[in-house]
Design a protein around this motif. Structure first.
Motif, PDB file in Angstrom:
ATOM      1  N   LEU A 240       0.820  -1.285  -0.012  1.00 57.16           N
ATOM      2  CA  LEU A 240      -0.018  -0.066   0.141  1.00 57.16           C
ATOM      3  C   LEU A 240       0.885   1.258  -0.048  1.00 57.16           C
ATOM      4  CD1 LEU A 240      -2.810  -1.117   2.557  1.00 57.16           C
ATOM      5  CD2 LEU A 240      -2.943  -0.866   0.051  1.00 57.16           C
ATOM      6  N   ARG A 241       1.891   1.167   0.750  1.00 57.39           N
ATOM      7  CA  ARG A 241       2.889   2.223   0.607  1.00 57.39           C
ATOM      8  C   ARG A 241       3.452   2.761  -0.577  1.00 57.39           C
ATOM      9  NH1 ARG A 241       8.019   4.005   0.383  1.00 57.39           N
ATOM     10  NH2 ARG A 241       8.457   1.809  -0.464  1.00 57.39           N
ATOM     11  N   GLN A 242       3.802   1.370  -1.418  1.00 58.10           N
ATOM     12  CA  GLN A 242       4.182   1.620  -2.808  1.00 58.10           C
ATOM     13  C   GLN A 242       3.157   2.284  -3.724  1.00 58.10           C
ATOM     14  OE1 GLN A 242       5.943  -1.787  -3.915  1.00 58.10           O
ATOM     15  NE2 GLN A 242       7.774  -1.908  -2.740  1.00 58.10           N
ATOM     16  N   GLU A 243       2.096   1.771  -3.546  1.00 57.42           N
ATOM     17  CA  GLU A 243       0.764   2.333  -4.378  1.00 57.42           C
ATOM     18  C   GLU A 243       0.654   3.784  -4.305  1.00 57.42           C
ATOM     19  OE1 GLU A 243      -2.378  -0.123  -3.450  1.00 57.42           O
ATOM     20  OE2 GLU A 243      -1.667  -1.587  -4.354  1.00 57.42           O
ATOM     21  N   ASN A 244       0.905   4.259  -3.038  1.00 57.67           N
ATOM     22  CA  ASN A 244       0.774   5.620  -2.360  1.00 57.67           C
ATOM     23  C   ASN A 244       2.124   6.385  -3.065  1.00 57.67           C
ATOM     24  OD1 ASN A 244       1.133   8.010  -0.371  1.00 57.67           O
ATOM     25  ND2 ASN A 244      -1.061   7.615  -0.867  1.00 57.67           N
ATOM     26  N   GLN A 245       3.084   5.709  -3.148  1.00 54.89           N
ATOM     27  CA  GLN A 245       4.520   6.502  -3.547  1.00 54.89           C
ATOM     28  C   GLN A 245       4.280   6.703  -5.029  1.00 54.89           C
ATOM     29  OE1 GLN A 245       6.573   6.972  -1.000  1.00 54.89           O
ATOM     30  NE2 GLN A 245       8.025   8.019  -2.305  1.00 54.89           N
ATOM     31  N   ILE A 246       3.568   5.824  -5.894  1.00 55.26           N
ATOM     32  CA  ILE A 246       3.454   6.174  -7.224  1.00 55.26           C
ATOM     33  C   ILE A 246       2.853   7.549  -7.280  1.00 55.26           C
ATOM     34  CG2 ILE A 246       2.167   5.439  -9.287  1.00 55.26           C
ATOM     35  CD1 ILE A 246       2.101   2.513  -8.327  1.00 55.26           C
ATOM     36  N   PHE A 247       1.946   7.861  -6.711  1.00 49.64           N
ATOM     37  CA  PHE A 247       1.261   9.390  -6.561  1.00 49.64           C
ATOM     38  C   PHE A 247       2.316  10.358  -6.179  1.00 49.64           C
ATOM     39  CE2 PHE A 247      -2.492   6.804  -6.104  1.00 49.64           C
ATOM     40  CZ  PHE A 247      -3.171   7.095  -7.012  1.00 49.64           C
ATOM     41  N   LEU A 248       2.840  10.175  -5.165  1.00 49.72           N
ATOM     42  CA  LEU A 248       3.863  11.082  -4.526  1.00 49.72           C
ATOM     43  C   LEU A 248       4.951  11.178  -5.553  1.00 49.72           C
ATOM     44  CD1 LEU A 248       3.845  10.140  -0.700  1.00 49.72           C
ATOM     45  CD2 LEU A 248       2.517  11.829  -2.000  1.00 49.72           C
ATOM     46  N   GLU A 249       5.729  10.156  -6.009  1.00 47.61           N
ATOM     47  CA  GLU A 249       6.623  10.371  -6.883  1.00 47.61           C
ATOM     48  C   GLU A 249       6.461  11.078  -8.017  1.00 47.61           C
ATOM     49  OE1 GLU A 249       7.667   6.450  -8.169  1.00 47.61           O
ATOM     50  OE2 GLU A 249       8.859   5.885  -6.083  1.00 47.61           O
ATOM     51  N   GLN A 250       5.284  11.626  -8.471  1.00 55.03           N
ATOM     52  CA  GLN A 250       5.073  12.537  -9.311  1.00 55.03           C
ATOM     53  C   GLN A 250       5.375  13.928  -9.222  1.00 55.03           C
ATOM     54  OE1 GLN A 250       3.918  11.216 -12.481  1.00 55.03           O
ATOM     55  NE2 GLN A 250       4.451   9.279 -11.559  1.00 55.03           N
ATOM     56  N   ILE A 251       5.365  13.983  -7.805  1.00 57.31           N
ATOM     57  CA  ILE A 251       5.649  15.304  -7.379  1.00 57.31           C
ATOM     58  C   ILE A 251       6.777  16.266  -7.985  1.00 57.31           C
ATOM     59  CG2 ILE A 251       5.889  16.916  -5.436  1.00 57.31           C
ATOM     60  CD1 ILE A 251       3.745  15.035  -3.863  1.00 57.31           C
ATOM     61  N   ASP A 252       7.968  15.353  -7.598  1.00 63.80           N
ATOM     62  CA  ASP A 252       9.145  16.066  -8.083  1.00 63.80           C
ATOM     63  C   ASP A 252       9.205  15.807  -9.316  1.00 63.80           C
ATOM     64  OD1 ASP A 252      10.064  15.907  -5.354  1.00 63.80           O
ATOM     65  OD2 ASP A 252      11.329  14.114  -5.515  1.00 63.80           O
ATOM     66  N   ALA A 253       8.667  15.352 -10.299  1.00 60.89           N
ATOM     67  CA  ALA A 253       8.661  15.605 -11.708  1.00 60.89           C
ATOM     68  C   ALA A 253       7.869  16.892 -12.150  1.00 60.89           C
ATOM     69  CB  ALA A 253       8.020  14.308 -12.364  1.00 60.89           C
ATOM     70  N   ILE A 254       6.925  16.923 -11.468  1.00 61.28           N
ATOM     71  CA  ILE A 254       5.863  18.258 -11.778  1.00 61.28           C
ATOM     72  C   ILE A 254       6.586  19.441 -11.361  1.00 61.28           C
ATOM     73  CG2 ILE A 254       3.969  19.342 -11.191  1.00 61.28           C
ATOM     74  CD1 ILE A 254       2.723  16.741 -10.584  1.00 61.28           C
ATOM     75  N   VAL A 255       7.373  19.288 -10.070  1.00 63.99           N
ATOM     76  CA  VAL A 255       8.289  20.530  -9.665  1.00 63.99           C
ATOM     77  C   VAL A 255       9.354  20.906 -10.749  1.00 63.99           C
ATOM     78  CG1 VAL A 255       9.730  21.323  -7.892  1.00 63.99           C
ATOM     79  CG2 VAL A 255       7.514  20.354  -7.157  1.00 63.99           C
ATOM     80  N   GLU A 256      10.071  19.887 -11.229  1.00 70.97           N
ATOM     81  CA  GLU A 256      10.963  20.152 -11.851  1.00 70.97           C
ATOM     82  C   GLU A 256      10.527  20.867 -13.310  1.00 70.97           C
ATOM     83  OE1 GLU A 256      14.635  17.653 -14.160  1.00 70.97           O
ATOM     84  OE2 GLU A 256      13.186  16.747 -12.958  1.00 70.97           O
ATOM     85  N   ASP A 257       9.304  20.333 -13.694  1.00 73.62           N
ATOM     86  CA  ASP A 257       8.866  20.974 -15.111  1.00 73.62           C
ATOM     87  C   ASP A 257       8.086  22.277 -14.970  1.00 73.62           C
ATOM     88  OD1 ASP A 257       9.662  18.641 -16.276  1.00 73.62           O
ATOM     89  OD2 ASP A 257       7.580  17.606 -16.049  1.00 73.62           O
ATOM     90  N   ALA A 258       8.024  22.636 -13.757  1.00 72.11           N
ATOM     91  CA  ALA A 258       7.297  24.133 -13.466  1.00 72.11           C
ATOM     92  C   ALA A 258       8.304  25.272 -13.505  1.00 72.11           C
ATOM     93  CB  ALA A 258       6.596  24.170 -12.114  1.00 72.11           C
TER      94      ALA A 258
END
Length: 525
Positions: free
Chosen positions: A358-376
């Motif tokens: 369940l942590r890894q499933e949640n991490q799939i969402f959270l890992e998008q955060i750094d990519a979004i920040v970088e692209d901003a």
């Protein structure tokens, strides 16, 4: 002189009119071509230089407008990122809530699996509010442990479905004294030995004993050593083995199942973490002998031998030294060998694998955060990456008018979401709370960005209007009235045509007069 050309006053006047008409025609044509009535300083110096000053000021504001436009785009890029981050975090919150519901409905078969293999000692350690750690193994009450120096009862379970809280140790001198017994450490030898337990460390710094039996000659133990989890054994019996150097990294705040097996008949000593072997050593036919020093859980209880002690160089350790800081539960001691499949079954019998899934499933969402920040990022400025933006609204560098837009760190680490865990209720609640706080942080920053964006738009519109006014003022001083200049062109062309005709007539008149006086032969009579 005979060579001088004499022109009549009429012709001379007509030629002058033609020259002036042509000059006026050229000037009017230039004005119509350029749209300006003042094209050079000599046309009208006052208007020319006044317009130049207005255009220069307008150019300065145009440069400012470029910077304002870039600032607007930078804020727009950040606003887009903020909106996306909020959507991602909302999904992460939904998933975390679903994970909590799933985990709260789990149960564990770990005690049944342990008891099915007939341990000599099994301490669940959910009874630290009393003086005795009950032994559920085959030794029964005769093998009960003693809570020493105030071992506490945690208000937390180490995994969902554990059935009860763990014992908690404060890292000073608290431990559980396990009595000597012929089934544990006297008289020996013990060809086969398995020990397992579940722990969660508050810190992995220093050296902290989780389990130890024996002393400075014959010893078996599990301990943390500056970020590493070690299993170790040493004996002088039957040729001897050890000390051993078998280790694996562990983290604070994470629940682990750890075990070791000393398999004398097969000459192997093996460590296991979460059902997987992490190291093994050859025993050379030896196995642990008589080790009558007292046994301990959570700290040293009458001596121990570590992996880095030299032969004969293990000094006596005081009771309660190398104390553990954290929680321990489900300690089991066997005089048999538990297989890797058995350890894997024990690990899977807890909710720890499900928590990790369940942590890894949640991490799939959270890992998008750094990519979004970088692209901003926009033109090298990333407001979501803690970079600031300064927008100038004034050409005067001494009296600055500017807007400072402060950046914020919206990476996973910056939002406090880099250590999400679902192993126990507190961690799940912390995860949900942290995600919600991150959502609030993102929303608040989005509101601030929207306010800054409105300010920039207002100043941008003001600057555009200012530029228009300045350029219009310059145009008023320079621009020609095209209707008027068109009429002038027509009138000038008419005057030029009339002057040309007049010149032709004047020339004809002069020729007629000359013919009268000279006659047809051209001789003056």
């Amino acid at each position: 002189m005979g060579s001088d050309i004499v022109v009549s006053a009429t012709v001379k006047s007509t030629l002058t009119s033609i020259r002036l008409a042509r000059e006026n025609l050229d000037q009017t044509s230039e004005r119509l071509a350029t749209g300006q009535k003042v094209n050079r300083p000599t046309d009208q110096p006052q208007n020319f230089f006044a317009a130049a000053a207005l255009n220069f000021r307008a150019d300065g504001f145009n440069n400012l407008l470029d910077g304002i436009n870039l600032g607007t785009r930078t804020i727009q890029q950040a606003l887009t990122g903020v909106e996306t981050l909020e959507n991602i975090l909302n999904l992460a919150e939904t998933q975390a809530l679903a994970a909590r519901e799933t985990l709260e409905g789990t149960s564990s078969a770990l005690p049944d699996l342990i008891l099915a293999d007939s341990p000599v000692g099994y301490f669940r350690l959910d009874d630290a509010d009393g003086p005795v750690a009950e032994n559920l193994g085959t030794l029964g009450d005769g093998g009960d442990g003693i809570f020493t120096n105030g071992v506490g009862q945690s208000d937390e379970i180490l995994f969902f479905g554990a059935g009860g809280p763990a014992a908690t140790f404060d890292g000073t001198n608290q431990f559980i004294a396990i009595p000597n017994d012929n089934s544990i450490n006297t008289p020996g030898p013990f060809p086969e030995r398995t020990v397992e337990l579940i722990f969660n460390a508050n810190t992995t710094s220093g050296r902290q004993v989780l389990f130890e039996e024996g002393g400075t000659v014959n010893s078996l133990n599990i301990y943390i050593d500056d970020g590493l989890l070690r299993v170790n054994g040493r004996t002088t019996n039957a040729g001897g083995f050890g000390p051993l150097d078998i280790s694996v990294p562990v983290e604070a705040g994470v629940s682990y199942h750890v075990a070791f097996t000393q398999d004398g008949p097969n000459e192997r000593f093996t460590g296991y973490l979460n059902g997987e072997a992490f190291g093994s050593a050859d025993l050379g036919g030896a196995f642990i002998g008589n080790h009558p020093n007292f046994n301990g859980i959570g700290a040293v209880n009458q001596n121990v031998y570590f992996h880095d002690d030299g032969p004969g160089n293990a000094p006596a350790r005081a009771n309660g030294s190398f104390a553990f800081d954290g929680q321990i539960s489900d300690v089991a001691i066997y005089n048999t060998i538990i297989s890797q499949e058995g350890f894997q079954a024990r690990f899977e019998a807890t909710s720890l694998p499900l928590s990790e899934q369940l942590r890894q499933e949640n991490q799939i969402f959270l890992e998008q955060i750094d990519a979004i920040v970088e692209d901003a990022s926009f033109r090298g400025i990333n407001l979501l990456g803690q970079e600031d933006l300064v927008i100038d609204f004034s050409r005067d560098r001494e009296q600055k008018s500017q807007l400072e837009v402060a950046g914020t760190d919206f990476t996973i680490e910056g939002l406090g979401l880099d250590n999400i865990n679902f192993q126990n209720p507190t961690q799940v609640e912390d995860a949900i709370r942290n995600i919600r706080e991150a959502i609030d942080t993102v929303r608040d920053y989005g509101t601030k960005l929207a306010t800054d964006f409105s300010i920039v738009e207002i100043r941008e519109e003001f600057t555009r209007n200012l530029i228009v006014n300045l350029e219009s003022g310059a145009s008023d001083l320079l621009d020609a009235d095209l209707n008027e200049e068109g009429a002038n062109l027509l009138a000038t062309q008419t005057r030029l045509d009339l002057a040309t005709t007049s010149l032709s007539l004047a020339s004809s008149s002069s020729a007629s007069i000359l013919e009268i006086f000279t006659g047809s032969s051209g001789i003056l009579v």
